[in-house]
Scaffold this motif. Sequence first.
Motif, PDB file in Angstrom:
ATOM      1  N   ASP A 176      44.956   3.353   8.059  1.00  0.00           N
ATOM      2  CA  ASP A 176      45.195   3.544   6.621  1.00  0.00           C
ATOM      3  C   ASP A 176      46.404   2.738   6.166  1.00  0.00           C
ATOM      4  OD1 ASP A 176      43.047   5.247   6.474  1.00  0.00           O
ATOM      5  OD2 ASP A 176      44.246   7.093   6.498  1.00  0.00           O
ATOM      6  N   THR A 177      47.457   2.743   6.979  1.00  0.00           N
ATOM      7  CA  THR A 177      48.673   1.994   6.634  1.00  0.00           C
ATOM      8  C   THR A 177      48.385   0.500   6.546  1.00  0.00           C
ATOM      9  OG1 THR A 177      50.099   3.650   7.681  1.00  0.00           O
ATOM     10  CG2 THR A 177      51.023   1.448   7.365  1.00  0.00           C
ATOM     11  N   LEU A 178      47.644  -0.018   7.525  1.00  0.00           N
ATOM     12  CA  LEU A 178      47.304  -1.440   7.523  1.00  0.00           C
ATOM     13  C   LEU A 178      46.446  -1.801   6.323  1.00  0.00           C
ATOM     14  CD1 LEU A 178      46.544  -1.804  11.329  1.00  0.00           C
ATOM     15  CD2 LEU A 178      48.313  -3.070  10.105  1.00  0.00           C
ATOM     16  N   SER A 179      45.452  -0.991   6.021  1.00  0.00           N
ATOM     17  CA  SER A 179      44.584  -1.266   4.881  1.00  0.00           C
ATOM     18  C   SER A 179      45.366  -1.234   3.574  1.00  0.00           C
ATOM     19  CB  SER A 179      43.436  -0.256   4.841  1.00  0.00           C
ATOM     20  OG  SER A 179      42.611  -0.375   5.984  1.00  0.00           O
ATOM     21  N   SER A 180      46.287  -0.288   3.452  1.00  0.00           N
ATOM     22  CA  SER A 180      47.106  -0.199   2.233  1.00  0.00           C
ATOM     23  C   SER A 180      47.999  -1.420   2.078  1.00  0.00           C
ATOM     24  CB  SER A 180      47.973   1.066   2.273  1.00  0.00           C
ATOM     25  OG  SER A 180      47.174   2.228   2.283  1.00  0.00           O
ATOM     26  N   ALA A 181      48.375  -2.034   3.200  1.00  0.00           N
ATOM     27  CA  ALA A 181      49.226  -3.228   3.164  1.00  0.00           C
ATOM     28  C   ALA A 181      48.413  -4.516   3.051  1.00  0.00           C
ATOM     29  CB  ALA A 181      50.093  -3.282   4.416  1.00  0.00           C
ATOM     30  N   GLY A 182      47.096  -4.389   2.952  1.00  0.00           N
ATOM     31  CA  GLY A 182      46.248  -5.573   2.830  1.00  0.00           C
ATOM     32  C   GLY A 182      45.975  -6.268   4.143  1.00  0.00           C
ATOM     33  N   MET A 183      46.192  -5.571   5.252  1.00  0.00           N
ATOM     34  CA  MET A 183      45.949  -6.132   6.586  1.00  0.00           C
ATOM     35  C   MET A 183      44.580  -5.679   7.081  1.00  0.00           C
ATOM     36  SD  MET A 183      48.821  -7.772   7.371  1.00  0.00           S
ATOM     37  CE  MET A 183      48.941  -7.856   9.157  1.00  0.00           C
ATOM     38  N   ASP A 184      43.808  -6.602   7.626  1.00  0.00           N
ATOM     39  CA  ASP A 184      42.484  -6.283   8.138  1.00  0.00           C
ATOM     40  C   ASP A 184      42.584  -5.844   9.595  1.00  0.00           C
ATOM     41  OD1 ASP A 184      39.829  -6.030   8.759  1.00  0.00           O
ATOM     42  OD2 ASP A 184      39.346  -8.170   8.584  1.00  0.00           O
ATOM     43  N   PRO A 185      42.265  -4.591   9.928  1.00  0.00           N
ATOM     44  CA  PRO A 185      42.367  -4.123  11.311  1.00  0.00           C
ATOM     45  C   PRO A 185      41.107  -4.350  12.138  1.00  0.00           C
ATOM     46  CG  PRO A 185      41.863  -2.274   9.899  1.00  0.00           C
ATOM     47  CD  PRO A 185      41.949  -3.485   8.997  1.00  0.00           C
ATOM     48  N   GLU A 186      40.050  -4.862  11.527  1.00  0.00           N
ATOM     49  CA  GLU A 186      38.771  -4.986  12.220  1.00  0.00           C
ATOM     50  C   GLU A 186      38.892  -5.905  13.438  1.00  0.00           C
ATOM     51  OE1 GLU A 186      35.136  -3.830  13.107  1.00  0.00           O
ATOM     52  OE2 GLU A 186      36.208  -3.110  11.325  1.00  0.00           O
ATOM     53  N   GLY A 187      38.397  -5.419  14.570  1.00  0.00           N
ATOM     54  CA  GLY A 187      38.450  -6.183  15.809  1.00  0.00           C
ATOM     55  C   GLY A 187      39.793  -6.136  16.507  1.00  0.00           C
ATOM     56  N   LEU A 188      40.761  -5.494  15.907  1.00  0.00           N
ATOM     57  CA  LEU A 188      42.091  -5.344  16.506  1.00  0.00           C
ATOM     58  C   LEU A 188      42.393  -3.853  16.635  1.00  0.00           C
ATOM     59  CD1 LEU A 188      43.971  -8.196  14.577  1.00  0.00           C
ATOM     60  CD2 LEU A 188      43.154  -8.246  16.943  1.00  0.00           C
ATOM     61  N   GLU A 189      43.107  -3.294  15.669  1.00  0.00           N
ATOM     62  CA  GLU A 189      43.472  -1.880  15.751  1.00  0.00           C
ATOM     63  C   GLU A 189      42.247  -0.966  15.755  1.00  0.00           C
ATOM     64  OE1 GLU A 189      47.012  -4.102  14.322  1.00  0.00           O
ATOM     65  OE2 GLU A 189      44.911  -4.052  13.672  1.00  0.00           O
ATOM     66  N   THR A 190      41.129  -1.420  15.177  1.00  0.00           N
ATOM     67  CA  THR A 190      39.915  -0.600  15.228  1.00  0.00           C
ATOM     68  C   THR A 190      39.399  -0.435  16.656  1.00  0.00           C
ATOM     69  OG1 THR A 190      38.565  -2.569  14.786  1.00  0.00           O
ATOM     70  CG2 THR A 190      39.153  -1.182  12.888  1.00  0.00           C
ATOM     71  N   ASN A 191      39.819  -1.317  17.555  1.00  0.00           N
ATOM     72  CA  ASN A 191      39.393  -1.239  18.952  1.00  0.00           C
ATOM     73  C   ASN A 191      40.314  -0.387  19.815  1.00  0.00           C
ATOM     74  OD1 ASN A 191      37.193  -2.856  18.408  1.00  0.00           O
ATOM     75  ND2 ASN A 191      38.168  -4.741  19.112  1.00  0.00           N
ATOM     76  N   GLY A 192      41.315   0.242  19.178  1.00  0.00           N
ATOM     77  CA  GLY A 192      42.100   1.228  19.915  1.00  0.00           C
ATOM     78  C   GLY A 192      43.473   0.817  20.367  1.00  0.00           C
ATOM     79  N   TRP A 193      43.939  -0.367  19.924  1.00  0.00           N
ATOM     80  CA  TRP A 193      45.258  -0.849  20.336  1.00  0.00           C
ATOM     81  C   TRP A 193      46.127  -1.162  19.120  1.00  0.00           C
ATOM     82  CZ3 TRP A 193      47.162  -1.969  25.345  1.00  0.00           C
ATOM     83  CH2 TRP A 193      46.243  -1.759  26.391  1.00  0.00           C
ATOM     84  N   LEU A 194      47.415  -0.916  19.262  1.00  0.00           N
ATOM     85  CA  LEU A 194      48.401  -1.435  18.321  1.00  0.00           C
ATOM     86  C   LEU A 194      48.700  -2.886  18.685  1.00  0.00           C
ATOM     87  CD1 LEU A 194      50.689   1.667  18.420  1.00  0.00           C
ATOM     88  CD2 LEU A 194      49.913   0.682  16.267  1.00  0.00           C
ATOM     89  N   TYR A 195      48.818  -3.739  17.659  1.00  0.00           N
ATOM     90  CA  TYR A 195      49.072  -5.158  17.880  1.00  0.00           C
ATOM     91  C   TYR A 195      50.349  -5.590  17.168  1.00  0.00           C
ATOM     92  CZ  TYR A 195      44.541  -6.108  20.029  1.00  0.00           C
ATOM     93  OH  TYR A 195      43.473  -6.142  20.884  1.00  0.00           O
ATOM     94  N   ALA A 196      51.028  -6.562  17.796  1.00  0.00           N
ATOM     95  CA  ALA A 196      52.262  -7.116  17.243  1.00  0.00           C
ATOM     96  C   ALA A 196      52.113  -8.616  17.038  1.00  0.00           C
ATOM     97  CB  ALA A 196      53.433  -6.835  18.181  1.00  0.00           C
ATOM     98  N   GLN A 197      52.986  -9.165  16.203  1.00  0.00           N
ATOM     99  CA  GLN A 197      53.106 -10.605  16.016  1.00  0.00           C
ATOM    100  C   GLN A 197      54.530 -11.022  16.360  1.00  0.00           C
ATOM    101  OE1 GLN A 197      51.361 -10.106  11.904  1.00  0.00           O
ATOM    102  NE2 GLN A 197      50.379 -12.039  12.417  1.00  0.00           N
ATOM    103  N   LEU A 198      54.671 -12.281  16.774  1.00  0.00           N
ATOM    104  CA  LEU A 198      55.981 -12.810  17.179  1.00  0.00           C
ATOM    105  C   LEU A 198      56.532 -13.712  16.092  1.00  0.00           C
ATOM    106  CD1 LEU A 198      58.312 -13.477  19.124  1.00  0.00           C
ATOM    107  CD2 LEU A 198      56.782 -15.111  20.270  1.00  0.00           C
TER     108      LEU A 198
END
Length: 297
Positions: A237-259
Amino acid sequence: MPLDSTGKISFDHIYAEPDPRAFFGTLGRVGYLIPQLAKPYFRKLIEEYRAERGVAAPTVLDVGCSYGVNAVLQRCDVTMDQLYDYYTGPDVLALDHEALLAADRGWVRSHAGTEHIRFIGLDSSGPALAYAQSAGFIDAAIHADLERDDPTPEQHDLLAGVDLVISTGCVGYVTDKTISRIAHGSRPWMAHFVLRMFSYDPIAARLAELGYHSAGVDGVFRQRRFASAEEQTQILDTLSSAGMDPEGLETNGWLYAQLYISRPAGAATELATVMNAVSPGSGTSLTKLADPPQIRQ
């Protein structure tokens, strides 16, 4: 386990223990691996700094260092899996605090390489910092909440000698307030792994006022598995509210980071490009989605 103000599971209790056994026991169950994925990128950052600045023994500040995990990974050439096996093994679990501390001191002495890097840990957890320094994982500690307070004169002196700043997951709890207070000292180079649910833009904007340029490194990096369905739902919900697409990433069960790389006097894009060529190292693999980003896992 309760959710904190960001929507993530609260792990506060594992940072208040006198040694890191609860830290590794708890985070091992959710596959926490971002320090391992970050390791070759921090190594490359150090190499690039040495080559450009001619500093043989740089000082690295780890923001949100907890028990000094990033320093141990660099200093002793160990993996997260080895640390999990060690701190959750029956022999180590049976040790009292002083015996574990003595064992860790000896382990660091026997495993540390000849290359010298000075590590300073910054954290708001006194017990975690005390153990990291006593065990020899870090060389100096700054016990402070720089979100709230300016550094003391003694802390300011330590920050003034920092060459590089690293972090693996504290941004979001730590904001531009802390990072700008650090940057005011020696204008160090920085590399921050930031969960996708948090924006690096406020930090980049504040650093720009100090003459920094910031750039992102390609790809996304697995941090850990979600600890519960409730946590995953909240983060999606937080990602979607921020305009971030979680499909294929957080939807698969993991938190992801960027460098993100930040350095003064420009050239952050060039440094980020160098980082794009870094190999994640043994025990990891790169997978391409049909539609990027690249996943580092």
